[in-house]
Design an enzyme around this catalytic site. Structure first.
Site, short mmCIF file in Angstrom:
data_model
loop_
_atom_site.label_atom_id
_atom_site.label_comp_id
_atom_site.label_asym_id
_atom_site.label_seq_id
_atom_site.Cartn_x
_atom_site.Cartn_y
_atom_site.Cartn_z
N GLU A 110 0.87 -1.18 0.00
CA GLU A 110 0.00 0.00 0.00
C GLU A 110 0.91 1.23 0.00
OE1 GLU A 110 -2.58 2.35 -0.52
OE2 GLU A 110 -3.68 0.55 0.11
N ASP A 149 -9.77 0.41 -7.37
CA ASP A 149 -10.46 1.56 -7.97
C ASP A 149 -11.13 1.13 -9.27
OD1 ASP A 149 -11.20 4.02 -9.13
OD2 ASP A 149 -9.52 5.05 -8.16
N LYS A 173 -15.62 5.99 -15.29
CA LYS A 173 -15.81 6.57 -16.62
C LYS A 173 -15.13 5.72 -17.68
CE LYS A 173 -16.21 11.31 -14.89
NZ LYS A 173 -15.66 12.69 -14.93
N LYS A 224 -17.18 -1.95 6.60
CA LYS A 224 -18.31 -1.08 6.94
C LYS A 224 -18.92 -0.47 5.68
CE LYS A 224 -15.36 2.96 7.89
NZ LYS A 224 -14.99 3.99 8.91
#
Length: 240
Positions: A94, A144, A148, A220
């Site tokens: 990360e 991600d 678009k 969550k």
């Protein structure tokens, strides 16, 4: 020390897709606890990126199945998975500093000894620090989706990247993806199904998607989405 680039094996294992990253840098500020976690727990849980093969046994202090996680966000799911699978080692990549700090804090405070973190692009970590057939599994949860159409080329899950992943997973190992964006799930299924080194573990009754494995907790955000009627798609493929 001899680096992988100096060996014939490394030349065959050359990097790929240099313009594609496994991450997108996002603005974010670390809290005091996260900053302290870097100082207090970083020496134990952080592995600095180096363009040379990683001694995994030395890094974890033991020999165990190795799972690579790409992009863990704030690390909540990562920590919970590592706790329910104590017999596996988790190498987690990360670049988002607050997320790294949050997972460091949790690892230190909850004594999660089977996690190590590389704060670097997972593509380069895979290319330089890990050999082919070195992984027992790979986790990529909620990458991600780049909603678009003109941004779809930026999506992580594409043919060349999946091919590279498959070569780093040892036969019998697995690749587990999850997304809450159906068009991306459909692309993932198409890309993974086209890779000859991978076979789908799911039956046709679910359209090729897997039942969520018990080890992956609901986040969550996922719980919130499910309450709103949004779907979540898991894909689990095995290396042949």
């Amino acid at each position: 020390m001899t680096t992988p680039e100096q060996t014939p094996e490394a030349q065959a294992d050359a990097p790929f897709m240099r313009t594609i990253k496994s991450y997108v840098l996002r603005a974010g500020r670390m809290g005091t606890g996260q900053m302290r976690a870097f100082e207090r727990y970083g020496p134990k849980f952080l592995i600095p990126y180096r363009p040379e093969r990683l001694d995994v046994q030395a890094a974890f202090g033991r020999s165990a199945p190795l799972i690579l996680e790409i992009g863990f966000g704030m690390g909540d799911a990562t920590a919970r998975i590592a706790q329910v699978r104590p017999d596996d080692n988790f190498l987690c990549c990360e670049v988002h500093e607050p997320g790294v700090g949050a997972l460091l804090k949790r690892c230190g405070e909850e004594n999660i000894g089977n996690i190590r973190i590389v704060q670097h692009d997972a593509v380069e970590v895979m290319d330089h620090m890990l050999g082919e057939d070195s992984l027992d599994g790979v986790h990529i949860f909620f990458p991600d989706p780049w909603h678009k159409s003109r941004h779809h080329k930026r999506r992580l899950i594409q043919g060349p990247f999946v091919q590279r992943l498959a070569k780093h997973i040892q036969p019998g190992g697995y690749l587990h993806l999850a997304t809450d964006w159906q068009p991306y799930a459909e692309q993932m299924l198409e890309v993974l199904s086209a890779e000859p080194l991978l076979v789908n573990t799911a039956g046709s009754e679910l359209g090729g998607y897997a039942i969520k494995p018990d080890y992956r907790p609901l986040t969550k955000f996922e719980n919130r989405g499910l309450k709103l009627g949004h779907g979540v798609w898991d894909l689990v493929f095995r290396r042949v």
